[in-house]
Design a protein around this motif. Structure first.
Motif, mmCIF file in Angstrom:
data_model
loop_
_atom_site.group_PDB
_atom_site.id
_atom_site.type_symbol
_atom_site.label_atom_id
_atom_site.label_comp_id
_atom_site.label_asym_id
_atom_site.label_seq_id
_atom_site.Cartn_x
_atom_site.Cartn_y
_atom_site.Cartn_z
ATOM 1 N N VAL A 365 41.455 65.012 38.320
ATOM 2 C CA VAL A 365 42.620 64.786 38.617
ATOM 3 C C VAL A 365 43.364 63.753 37.570
ATOM 4 O O VAL A 365 44.419 63.739 37.060
ATOM 5 N N LEU A 366 42.361 62.687 37.292
ATOM 6 C CA LEU A 366 42.719 61.664 36.404
ATOM 7 C C LEU A 366 42.710 62.144 34.696
ATOM 8 O O LEU A 366 43.722 61.511 34.063
ATOM 9 N N THR A 367 41.848 63.087 34.691
ATOM 10 C CA THR A 367 41.913 63.601 33.308
ATOM 11 C C THR A 367 43.139 64.404 33.405
ATOM 12 O O THR A 367 43.775 64.343 32.062
ATOM 13 N N TYR A 368 43.753 64.921 34.085
ATOM 14 C CA TYR A 368 45.098 65.670 33.977
ATOM 15 C C TYR A 368 46.100 64.920 33.678
ATOM 16 O O TYR A 368 47.004 64.862 33.050
ATOM 17 N N CYS A 369 46.027 63.611 34.629
ATOM 18 C CA CYS A 369 47.170 62.576 34.339
ATOM 19 C C CYS A 369 46.991 61.855 33.132
ATOM 20 O O CYS A 369 48.138 61.315 32.462
ATOM 21 N N LEU A 370 45.756 61.439 32.841
ATOM 22 C CA LEU A 370 45.675 60.301 31.748
ATOM 23 C C LEU A 370 44.824 60.879 30.571
ATOM 24 O O LEU A 370 44.749 60.184 29.400
ATOM 25 N N GLY A 371 44.660 62.206 30.454
ATOM 26 C CA GLY A 371 43.855 62.757 29.333
ATOM 27 C C GLY A 371 42.389 62.613 29.330
ATOM 28 O O GLY A 371 41.778 61.947 29.884
ATOM 29 N N ASP A 372 41.757 63.609 28.532
ATOM 30 C CA ASP A 372 40.184 63.755 28.381
ATOM 31 C C ASP A 372 39.952 62.457 27.253
ATOM 32 O O ASP A 372 40.790 62.020 26.497
ATOM 33 N N ASN A 373 38.592 62.247 27.469
ATOM 34 C CA ASN A 373 38.264 60.877 26.490
ATOM 35 C C ASN A 373 38.783 59.773 26.747
ATOM 36 O O ASN A 373 39.298 59.016 25.481
ATOM 37 N N PHE A 374 39.448 59.358 27.844
ATOM 38 C CA PHE A 374 39.739 58.176 28.238
ATOM 39 C C PHE A 374 38.595 57.205 28.330
ATOM 40 O O PHE A 374 37.857 57.399 29.373
ATOM 41 N N SER A 375 38.462 56.300 27.359
ATOM 42 C CA SER A 375 37.207 55.578 27.675
ATOM 43 C C SER A 375 37.761 54.328 28.520
ATOM 44 O O SER A 375 38.741 53.878 28.458
ATOM 45 N N PHE A 376 36.677 53.871 29.223
ATOM 46 C CA PHE A 376 37.046 52.380 30.086
ATOM 47 C C PHE A 376 35.782 52.009 30.477
ATOM 48 O O PHE A 376 34.648 52.449 30.561
ATOM 49 N N THR A 377 35.771 50.595 30.748
ATOM 50 C CA THR A 377 34.745 49.904 31.088
ATOM 51 C C THR A 377 34.753 49.682 32.966
ATOM 52 O O THR A 377 35.777 48.953 33.066
ATOM 53 N N ASP A 378 33.891 50.187 33.522
ATOM 54 C CA ASP A 378 34.188 50.182 35.095
ATOM 55 C C ASP A 378 33.225 48.689 35.585
ATOM 56 O O ASP A 378 32.094 48.629 35.342
ATOM 57 N N ASN A 379 33.871 47.827 36.065
ATOM 58 C CA ASN A 379 33.414 46.596 36.384
ATOM 59 C C ASN A 379 33.418 46.300 37.939
ATOM 60 O O ASN A 379 33.197 45.216 38.531
ATOM 61 N N THR A 380 33.708 47.401 38.774
ATOM 62 C CA THR A 380 33.804 47.388 39.880
ATOM 63 C C THR A 380 32.467 46.911 40.905
ATOM 64 O O THR A 380 32.728 46.161 42.026
ATOM 65 N N GLU A 381 31.426 47.038 40.326
ATOM 66 C CA GLU A 381 30.010 46.331 41.096
ATOM 67 C C GLU A 381 29.876 44.979 40.724
ATOM 68 O O GLU A 381 28.734 45.026 41.171
ATOM 69 N N ILE A 382 30.434 44.459 40.040
ATOM 70 C CA ILE A 382 30.045 43.011 39.515
ATOM 71 C C ILE A 382 29.904 42.245 40.731
ATOM 72 O O ILE A 382 29.198 41.175 40.797
ATOM 73 N N MET A 383 30.707 42.432 41.812
ATOM 74 C CA MET A 383 30.342 41.778 43.000
ATOM 75 C C MET A 383 29.166 41.763 43.816
ATOM 76 O O MET A 383 28.666 41.091 44.328
ATOM 77 N N PHE A 384 28.414 43.003 43.406
ATOM 78 C CA PHE A 384 27.176 43.101 43.923
ATOM 79 C C PHE A 384 26.108 42.729 42.700
ATOM 80 O O PHE A 384 24.909 43.230 42.897
ATOM 81 N N GLU A 385 26.437 41.898 41.868
ATOM 82 C CA GLU A 385 25.689 41.494 40.618
ATOM 83 C C GLU A 385 25.265 42.753 39.714
ATOM 84 O O GLU A 385 24.144 42.527 39.332
ATOM 85 N N LEU A 386 25.977 43.615 39.868
ATOM 86 C CA LEU A 386 25.443 44.771 38.720
ATOM 87 C C LEU A 386 26.225 44.723 37.667
ATOM 88 O O LEU A 386 27.663 44.757 37.655
ATOM 89 N N LYS A 387 25.552 45.299 36.384
ATOM 90 C CA LYS A 387 26.532 44.860 35.206
ATOM 91 C C LYS A 387 27.578 45.862 35.072
ATOM 92 O O LYS A 387 27.268 47.255 35.508
ATOM 93 N N PRO A 388 28.748 45.810 34.493
ATOM 94 C CA PRO A 388 29.620 46.748 34.250
ATOM 95 C C PRO A 388 29.151 48.062 33.410
ATOM 96 O O PRO A 388 28.149 47.691 32.513
#
Length: 440
Positions: A365-388
């Motif tokens: 669904v996100l690919t439909y909305c924003l396109g394929d090959n949309f690069s991003f860095t996911d920092n969601t888990e840094i609160m658990f001391e996991l690297k982005p």
């Protein structure tokens, strides 16, 4: 044995949580922290993954309704959501409200009214109002915006009461089936089955819980030459021989709302965000990177939340139909009594992999909305001391989330691959509905 539970709840202010100047673009920076606040309350309440997806969906639907009423380019919810009331209207007598303020406040207010510990969001609401006053927003605009948000949130909560969720507690408690191939509660806490009747909750966009049934799972067998034994051997070997990066991937996508670690007579309870919360944060990361603007940011979150809710309904329908044994149980019985998975086994049947279904659906669904090959860095888990972690596309992120369950020792390959196929099929249907309604 006396068990003591110590709940460790980490806290993090994400980048972008700082208040912005009050203007049409500045208020977009308030969306992500508002949704994040929902995640924190759900983590506090140990809300299970299917239920978390439901809360996100309702909290976003009210916000979307507010902005759609004030933006003719946006389609009304009833054009996509099957059961949304066509007479759902805002009180247009409030002519001085700001729809963006009202939308952000509505996210918080809906959560405040629906979540078990929703009262915790009152502080966030008060902080938002104080911030608006500090920025010299007129008192009448603030008051009317809050009034609109409260009115819409109340209507959303009333609508949510019709989806059968409130009837779940009255249904018969789940009793594990007898038989070698069926799921049974796993250590260390042997927690009872999570949401065995979730299929009875009303879907948002799909027609029914079993509309996208996956392929049948590999048949259970103890025979060392069987396909099922080989599936277990693969999980066993993957955990035993896990490389550092594979361990990092497993931890990054763990998203287990409540895991228990034991040490002697002490048990420590660790709370984490749900898979749905992880993907909601990914959506905001992508929306902010793309600079889509306030209304489209709300739209992306709403579509993502609706997709995740339907994906969980579809996945949970199959989980309690196939009711398949978890790798930990099988491996301990027939391969190695001392083996343990890298991740704690969740308390529900194995097939299919929930991460695979939900992540694939959201990614499509996100690919439909924003396109394929949309690069991003996911920092969601840094609160658990996991690297982005950085991804070249949403699909790459979903593929990693799926295979993480094999690395973690909690899912078989067919549950992963067939789960991805189920998620993609479900997303294809949702995308067709979005296209027909003119939603991008």
């Amino acid at each position: 044995m006396k068990i003591k539970y110590i709940f460790l709840v980490p806290f993090l202010m994400f980048a972008g949580n700082a208040p912005a100047q009050i203007n049409k673009m500045g208020l977009e920076q308030q969306i992500k922290p508002a949704v994040f606040s929902l995640s924190m309350v759900m983590m506090h309440d140990v809300v299970n993954p299917p239920a978390a997806s439901r809360y996100f969906a309702y909290c976003m639907m009210g916000a979307y309704t507010i902005v759609a009423q004030n933006d003719t380019s946006l389609r009304p919810l009833e054009s996509v959501v099957r059961s949304w009331p066509k007479d759902f209207k805002l009180n247009q007598n409030r002519i001085s409200y700001d729809p963006q303020i009202a939308a952000v406040y509505c996210i918080l207010e809906t959560g405040r009214q629906m979540l078990p510990s929703g009262y915790m969001l009152k502080e966030k609401e008060d902080s938002l109002v104080a911030f608006l006053k500090k920025k010299k927003v007129a008192k009448a605009i603030i008051e009317q915006s809050v009034s609109v948000a409260q009115d819409v949130a109340g209507q959303v909560v009333k609508y949510s009461a019709t989806d059968h969720y409130n009837k779940l507690s009255a249904l018969l408690r789940y009793t594990p089936l007898k038989g070698d191939g069926f799921w049974y509660p796993t250590p260390p806490a042997y927690i009872e089955a999570v949401e065995p009747n979730w299929k009875t909750v009303r879907p948002m966009i799909i027609d029914s819980c079993d509309q996208f049934k996956p392929m049948a799972p590999v048949v259970f067998s103890k025979d060392t030459a069987s396909g099922f034994y080989l599936l277990n051997k693969e999980v066993y070997d993957a955990a035993v021989n896990a490389k550092p990066e594979q361990q990092e991937i497993a931890a990054f996508w763990d998203c287990n709302p409540f895991a228990i670690s034991t040490s002697g007579h002490m048990s420590l309870g660790f709370k984490k965000i749900s898979p749905g919360a992880h993907w909601m944060n990914i959506i905001s990361i992508a929306a902010e990177k793309a600079g889509v603007g306030f209304n489209r940011h709300i739209t992306l979150l709403t579509v993502g939340a609706l997709t995740a809710m339907d994906a969980f309904i579809s996945c949970w329908d199959e989980k309690y139909r196939s009711n398949r044994i978890r790798p930990e149980t099988y491996i301990n019985r027939y391969i190695d009594a001392n083996w343990q998975p890298l991740l704690q086994t969740p308390p529900f049947p194995e097939y299919p992999s929930g991460h695979s279904v939900v992540s694939a659906a959201c990614a499509e669904v996100l690919t439909y909305c924003l396109g394929d090959n949309f690069s991003f860095t996911d920092n969601t888990e840094i609160m658990f001391e996991l690297k982005p972690r950085t991804f070249a596309s949403f699909r790459q992120a979903a593929a990693e989330a799926a295979i993480s369950r094999l690395y973690g020792g909690i899912h078989y390959r067919d549950a992963i691959e067939n789960g991805v196929a189920e998620g993609k099929a479900l997303a294809g249907y949702i995308i067709s509905k979005l296209q027909s309604a003119g939603v991008r």
